[in-house]
Motif scaffolding. Structure first.
Motif, PDB file in Angstrom:
ATOM      1  N   ALA A  36       0.808  -1.206   0.000  1.00 23.36           N
ATOM      2  CA  ALA A  36       0.000   0.000   0.000  1.00 23.36           C
ATOM      3  C   ALA A  36       0.845   1.262   0.000  1.00 23.36           C
ATOM      4  O   ALA A  36       0.366   2.327  -0.321  1.00 23.36           O
ATOM      5  N   GLN A  37       2.083   1.120   0.398  1.00 22.00           N
ATOM      6  CA  GLN A  37       2.948   2.293   0.434  1.00 22.00           C
ATOM      7  C   GLN A  37       4.261   1.953  -0.258  1.00 22.00           C
ATOM      8  O   GLN A  37       4.954   1.035   0.123  1.00 22.00           O
ATOM      9  N   THR A  38       4.614   2.650  -1.328  1.00 25.40           N
ATOM     10  CA  THR A  38       5.850   2.379  -2.058  1.00 25.40           C
ATOM     11  C   THR A  38       7.005   3.087  -1.376  1.00 25.40           C
ATOM     12  O   THR A  38       6.940   4.263  -1.094  1.00 25.40           O
ATOM     13  N   ALA A  39       8.078   2.356  -1.116  1.00 25.44           N
ATOM     14  CA  ALA A  39       9.263   2.923  -0.469  1.00 25.44           C
ATOM     15  C   ALA A  39      10.455   2.802  -1.386  1.00 25.44           C
ATOM     16  O   ALA A  39      10.452   2.024  -2.330  1.00 25.44           O
ATOM     17  N   GLU A  40      11.474   3.575  -1.101  1.00 32.27           N
ATOM     18  CA  GLU A  40      12.685   3.507  -1.888  1.00 32.27           C
ATOM     19  C   GLU A  40      13.336   2.155  -1.700  1.00 32.27           C
ATOM     20  O   GLU A  40      13.245   1.546  -0.661  1.00 32.27           O
ATOM     21  N   ASN A  41      13.989   1.651  -2.751  1.00 26.67           N
ATOM     22  CA  ASN A  41      14.624   0.350  -2.679  1.00 26.67           C
ATOM     23  C   ASN A  41      15.898   0.387  -1.844  1.00 26.67           C
ATOM     24  O   ASN A  41      16.347  -0.631  -1.331  1.00 26.67           O
ATOM     25  N   ILE A  42      16.490   1.543  -1.726  1.00 27.08           N
ATOM     26  CA  ILE A  42      17.719   1.667  -0.947  1.00 27.08           C
ATOM     27  C   ILE A  42      17.364   2.159   0.455  1.00 27.08           C
ATOM     28  O   ILE A  42      16.733   3.192   0.622  1.00 27.08           O
ATOM     29  N   ILE A  43      17.763   1.393   1.474  1.00 29.45           N
ATOM     30  CA  ILE A  43      17.477   1.773   2.851  1.00 29.45           C
ATOM     31  C   ILE A  43      18.345   2.973   3.219  1.00 29.45           C
ATOM     32  O   ILE A  43      19.558   2.984   2.976  1.00 29.45           O
ATOM     33  N   SER A  44      17.729   3.963   3.836  1.00 22.10           N
ATOM     34  CA  SER A  44      18.454   5.192   4.163  1.00 22.10           C
ATOM     35  C   SER A  44      19.517   4.941   5.230  1.00 22.10           C
ATOM     36  O   SER A  44      19.430   4.005   6.024  1.00 22.10           O
ATOM     37  N   LYS A  45      20.527   5.807   5.251  1.00 24.36           N
ATOM     38  CA  LYS A  45      21.620   5.692   6.213  1.00 24.36           C
ATOM     39  C   LYS A  45      21.121   5.932   7.633  1.00 24.36           C
ATOM     40  O   LYS A  45      21.766   5.541   8.600  1.00 24.36           O
ATOM     41  N   GLU A  46      19.991   6.625   7.743  1.00 23.05           N
ATOM     42  CA  GLU A  46      19.445   6.938   9.065  1.00 23.05           C
ATOM     43  C   GLU A  46      18.642   5.783   9.657  1.00 23.05           C
ATOM     44  O   GLU A  46      18.146   5.872  10.783  1.00 23.05           O
ATOM     45  N   TYR A  72      -5.015   3.751   1.776  1.00 27.25           N
ATOM     46  CA  TYR A  72      -5.313   2.695   0.819  1.00 27.25           C
ATOM     47  C   TYR A  72      -5.283   1.307   1.457  1.00 27.25           C
ATOM     48  O   TYR A  72      -5.650   0.325   0.823  1.00 27.25           O
ATOM     49  N   CYS A  73      -4.814   1.220   2.674  1.00 26.84           N
ATOM     50  CA  CYS A  73      -4.528  -0.066   3.309  1.00 26.84           C
ATOM     51  C   CYS A  73      -5.725  -0.561   4.121  1.00 26.84           C
ATOM     52  O   CYS A  73      -6.008  -0.041   5.216  1.00 26.84           O
ATOM     53  N   GLY A  74      -6.420  -1.568   3.605  1.00 28.71           N
ATOM     54  CA  GLY A  74      -7.594  -2.111   4.292  1.00 28.71           C
ATOM     55  C   GLY A  74      -7.250  -2.722   5.635  1.00 28.71           C
ATOM     56  O   GLY A  74      -7.991  -2.573   6.621  1.00 28.71           O
ATOM     57  N   THR A  75      -6.123  -3.426   5.713  1.00 28.49           N
ATOM     58  CA  THR A  75      -5.711  -4.049   6.968  1.00 28.49           C
ATOM     59  C   THR A  75      -5.428  -2.996   8.026  1.00 28.49           C
ATOM     60  O   THR A  75      -5.766  -3.178   9.205  1.00 28.49           O
ATOM     61  N   ILE A 114      -6.849  -0.087   8.332  1.00 31.05           N
ATOM     62  CA  ILE A 114      -8.128   0.455   8.791  1.00 31.05           C
ATOM     63  C   ILE A 114      -8.817  -0.525   9.729  1.00 31.05           C
ATOM     64  O   ILE A 114      -9.355  -0.149  10.772  1.00 31.05           O
ATOM     65  N   GLN A 115      -8.800  -1.803   9.368  1.00 30.66           N
ATOM     66  CA  GLN A 115      -9.442  -2.826  10.195  1.00 30.66           C
ATOM     67  C   GLN A 115      -8.811  -2.923  11.576  1.00 30.66           C
ATOM     68  O   GLN A 115      -9.490  -3.243  12.553  1.00 30.66           O
ATOM     69  N   SER A 116      -7.510  -2.662  11.682  1.00 34.01           N
ATOM     70  CA  SER A 116      -6.821  -2.817  12.963  1.00 34.01           C
ATOM     71  C   SER A 116      -6.964  -1.603  13.874  1.00 34.01           C
ATOM     72  O   SER A 116      -6.685  -1.686  15.073  1.00 34.01           O
ATOM     73  N   MET A 117      -7.413  -0.465  13.336  1.00 32.30           N
ATOM     74  CA  MET A 117      -7.447   0.761  14.135  1.00 32.30           C
ATOM     75  C   MET A 117      -8.362   0.689  15.360  1.00 32.30           C
ATOM     76  O   MET A 117      -7.982   1.170  16.433  1.00 32.30           O
ATOM     77  N   PRO A 118      -9.572   0.109  15.272  1.00 27.50           N
ATOM     78  CA  PRO A 118     -10.394   0.002  16.485  1.00 27.50           C
ATOM     79  C   PRO A 118      -9.718  -0.797  17.597  1.00 27.50           C
ATOM     80  O   PRO A 118      -9.822  -0.458  18.782  1.00 27.50           O
TER      81      PRO A 118
END
Length: 418
Positions: free
Chosen positions: A22-32, A74-77, A79-83
């Motif tokens: 649901a969330q696209t991240a960079e392929n390279i992990i940041s130094k931080e 966009y993430c259904g899971t 939303i379902q876990s929030m309650p």
């Protein structure tokens, strides 16, 4: 029918893509990027909304277990876990602070919460950090939900949403220690212990193991290694039942939703076969399954999947097969046409035919598995509904009624061999 199967498969792939990536991240992990045990330095400033309205000071929360729950709309899971998260926050408010974190902007989040009746009904009002960059750089990920446990200035766990339980929160609060499954979206399963190209001793074989800490869940994958020309077949961190289901999907794809009601387990210990969400990450460590197979011969996917299934049957002492079985279901059947107000229909979603309506209703999960006895090619427009009566009031305009009953439907059986 083939067109419908293609539509169905495409839709399922879309849903899986939305839920899993649901969330696209960079392929390279940041130094931080931080690891478990590292010191967490809070951001100097955050953009915050919802919650009590009081500004969050992450530095002053060091005496509480802080849980960062990365999500997006966009993430259904998610939303379902929030309650569930809200209930834990309300119950353990003196010991924990749960914070929702998203990269999305304030306008998007405002609109999302304003229009989500499910979250309103469950009185979800956790503090939200929006337009986040800082926390994402420290805890990079490709999929949400993504959860981080912080306590007394240290990173204690980077894990999945199932690990957010009262038991785990209290254990960390009391002992300052917690061991939870690592969620590393950039990790990789490797049961052989070393890469194929680094040794000549591995020619071919089968490896079956349990939970691989740090490796993401991965369903059945069949891939040719470009260096060795070997065929590698693998899956990682799956329950036995989900593994059998996605293997069968390669052998003989179904044109229906593989609902839990269509799985029959003839086994002594149900917990061993199905992911028990209430147990959080503990279940994965005890029961998850990982698999690798190396072959010299390239085969059609359906044939290769059959070999994988045979391996699981042999090593686990089980068998699996599909049969027709009478189960509770929702039957779509013809009925006299009854006009429905046009203003109601104008607000509805349009389904290409009754088969697509059946699949989408099945995915909604409000009713038992759906059986289409209408086979209508007519487009069907249905507005939102809460009850079966409301659903039927709209279906009647198309000469369809939905009735609860019992009919024979295909089920997948997993059975232990004595």
């Amino acid at each position: 029918m083939n067109h419908f199967k293609q539509l169905f498969v495409s839709f399922i792939l879309l849903i899986l893509t939305i839920n899993t990536f649901a969330q696209t991240a960079e392929n390279i992990i940041s130094k931080e990027a931080l690891k478990i045990g590292d010191t967490f330095v809070p951001p100097s400033a955050i953009q915050q909304m919802r919650g009590t309205g009081k500004p969050l000071d992450l530095q002053k929360l060091a005496g509480k277990v802080v849980i960062l729950d990365f999500f997006d709309t966009y993430c259904g899971t998610c939303i379902q876990s929030m309650p569930k998260l809200q209930k834990l926050q309300d119950k353990l408010k003196d010991k924990v602070q749960i914070i929702s974190v998203t990269w999305q902007d304030k306008a998007t989040i405002d609109k999302f919460f304003a229009g989500n009746s499910y979250l309103k009904e469950n009185k979800v009002n956790l503090p939200v950090i929006y337009a986040d960059v800082y926390l994402k750089q420290r805890f990079p990920h490709q999929s949400v939900p993504h959860v981080v446990f912080l306590y007394k200035g240290k990173v204690k766990a980077i894990t999945n949403y199932k690990s957010v339980t009262e038991e785990n929160i209290l254990e960390l609060y009391k002992t300052e220690l917690i061991e939870l499954p690592l969620k590393d979206d950039f990790g990789k399963g490797d049961l052989m212990g070393k890469k194929m190209e680094e040794t000549e001793s591995v020619k071919y074989g089968v490896w079956i193991a349990g939970y691989q800490n740090g490796a993401p869940f991965e369903s059945l994958k069949i891939k040719k290694d470009s260096l060795t020309n070997m065929i590698k077949t693998s899956f990682y961190n799956a329950s036995i039942s989900s593994a059998v289901k996605f293997i069968w999907a390669k052998i003989s794809p179904a044109d229906y939703v593989p609902r839990p009601e269509r799985l029959v387990l003839k086994v002594k210990n149900l917990d061993q076969y199905q992911d028990v969400e209430a147990k959080g990450g503990v279940w994965s460590r005890e029961h998850a399954l990982s698999y690798e197979r190396l072959d010299k011969i390239s085969r059609p996917d359906s044939v290769q999947a059959r070999l994988v299934l045979n391996d699981l049957h042999s090593f686990l002492g089980i068998r699996s097969y599909k049969v027709m079985k009478k189960i509770p279901c929702l039957i779509l059947q013809p009925c006299p046409v009854q006009p429905t107000p046009k203003d109601t229909l104008a607000k509805g979603m349009v389904y290409e035919n009754s088969a697509v309506l059946a699949v989408m209703t099945d995915l909604g999960g409000k009713f038992p598995p759906v059986l289409d006895r209408v086979n209508s090619k007519e487009k069907i427009q249905i507005a939102s509904y809460e009850t079966l009566a409301e659903f039927n009031a709209q279906l009647a305009a198309y000469g369809i009624e939905a009735v609860l009953g019992e009919e024979e439907m295909e089920v997948l059986v997993i059975e232990e061999i004595e």
